[in-house]
Design a protein around this motif. Structure first.
Motif, PDB file in Angstrom:
ATOM      1  N   TYR A   9       0.683  -1.467  -0.328  1.00 31.87           N
ATOM      2  CA  TYR A   9       0.111   0.174   0.610  1.00 31.87           C
ATOM      3  C   TYR A   9       0.859   1.236  -0.312  1.00 31.87           C
ATOM      4  O   TYR A   9       0.619   2.136  -1.008  1.00 31.87           O
ATOM      5  CB  TYR A   9      -1.008   0.274   1.453  1.00 31.87           C
ATOM      6  N   LEU A  10       1.907   1.351   0.676  1.00 34.17           N
ATOM      7  CA  LEU A  10       2.473   2.784   1.115  1.00 34.17           C
ATOM      8  C   LEU A  10       3.553   2.558  -0.481  1.00 34.17           C
ATOM      9  O   LEU A  10       4.339   3.617  -0.614  1.00 34.17           O
ATOM     10  CB  LEU A  10       3.988   2.389   2.178  1.00 34.17           C
ATOM     11  N   ARG A  11       3.673   1.694  -1.325  1.00 30.14           N
ATOM     12  CA  ARG A  11       4.461   2.019  -2.550  1.00 30.14           C
ATOM     13  C   ARG A  11       3.838   2.371  -3.487  1.00 30.14           C
ATOM     14  O   ARG A  11       2.818   2.705  -3.706  1.00 30.14           O
ATOM     15  CB  ARG A  11       5.212   0.402  -3.510  1.00 30.14           C
ATOM     16  N   LYS A  12       4.606   3.997  -3.708  1.00 30.07           N
ATOM     17  CA  LYS A  12       3.443   4.511  -4.605  1.00 30.07           C
ATOM     18  C   LYS A  12       3.246   4.287  -6.002  1.00 30.07           C
ATOM     19  O   LYS A  12       4.006   2.872  -6.566  1.00 30.07           O
ATOM     20  CB  LYS A  12       4.200   6.176  -4.987  1.00 30.07           C
ATOM     21  N   SER A  13       1.907   4.577  -6.331  1.00 32.49           N
ATOM     22  CA  SER A  13       1.452   4.125  -8.454  1.00 32.49           C
ATOM     23  C   SER A  13       1.557   5.297  -8.984  1.00 32.49           C
ATOM     24  O   SER A  13       1.761   6.325  -8.404  1.00 32.49           O
ATOM     25  CB  SER A  13       0.481   3.283  -7.791  1.00 32.49           C
ATOM     26  N   PRO A  14       2.348   5.033 -10.285  1.00 35.17           N
ATOM     27  CA  PRO A  14       2.396   6.215 -10.993  1.00 35.17           C
ATOM     28  C   PRO A  14       1.264   7.526 -11.019  1.00 35.17           C
ATOM     29  O   PRO A  14       1.834   8.018 -11.309  1.00 35.17           O
ATOM     30  CB  PRO A  14       2.398   5.160 -12.419  1.00 35.17           C
ATOM     31  N   GLU A  15       0.184   6.671 -10.982  1.00 38.74           N
ATOM     32  CA  GLU A  15      -0.954   8.003 -11.131  1.00 38.74           C
ATOM     33  C   GLU A  15      -0.971   9.293  -9.770  1.00 38.74           C
ATOM     34  O   GLU A  15      -1.249   9.900  -9.762  1.00 38.74           O
ATOM     35  CB  GLU A  15      -2.309   7.401 -11.461  1.00 38.74           C
ATOM     36  N   ASP A  16       0.024   8.284  -8.740  1.00 40.37           N
ATOM     37  CA  ASP A  16      -0.631   8.541  -7.365  1.00 40.37           C
ATOM     38  C   ASP A  16       1.109  10.505  -7.507  1.00 40.37           C
ATOM     39  O   ASP A  16       0.818  11.084  -6.334  1.00 40.37           O
ATOM     40  CB  ASP A  16      -0.291   8.396  -5.862  1.00 40.37           C
TER      41      ASP A  16
END
Length: 77
Positions: A68-75
């Protein structure tokens, strides 16, 4: 106020997912620790298997929260 790294306020969806993620992490950790340490837990398993099962639940909680803590590209916008 919950802020992103760049100073923007988090969206309501992002805040809700954060609260849900923290709640799930806490719940899985408590369940894993209960299985490991509570002697009268209503689960008919030998002590070794109970500790292995509780450890697997704790590992799952950590992996789920770290994902969850890993950022996704759209964030990252």
């Amino acid at each position: 106020m919950l802020l992103n790294d760049n100073g923007k306020q988090k969206s309501p969806k992002r805040r809700f997912l954060l609260i849900l993620g923290v709640t799930a992490f806490t719940g899985f950790c408590i369940l894993g620790l209960m299985i490991i340490f509570w002697d009268k837990f209503p689960l008919d398993l030998p002590v070794t298997q109970r500790r292995i099962f509780g450890s697997i639940i704790l590992i799952y909680a950590v992996l789920r929260f770290s994902r969850y803590l890993r950022k996704s590209p759209e964030d990252e916008e």
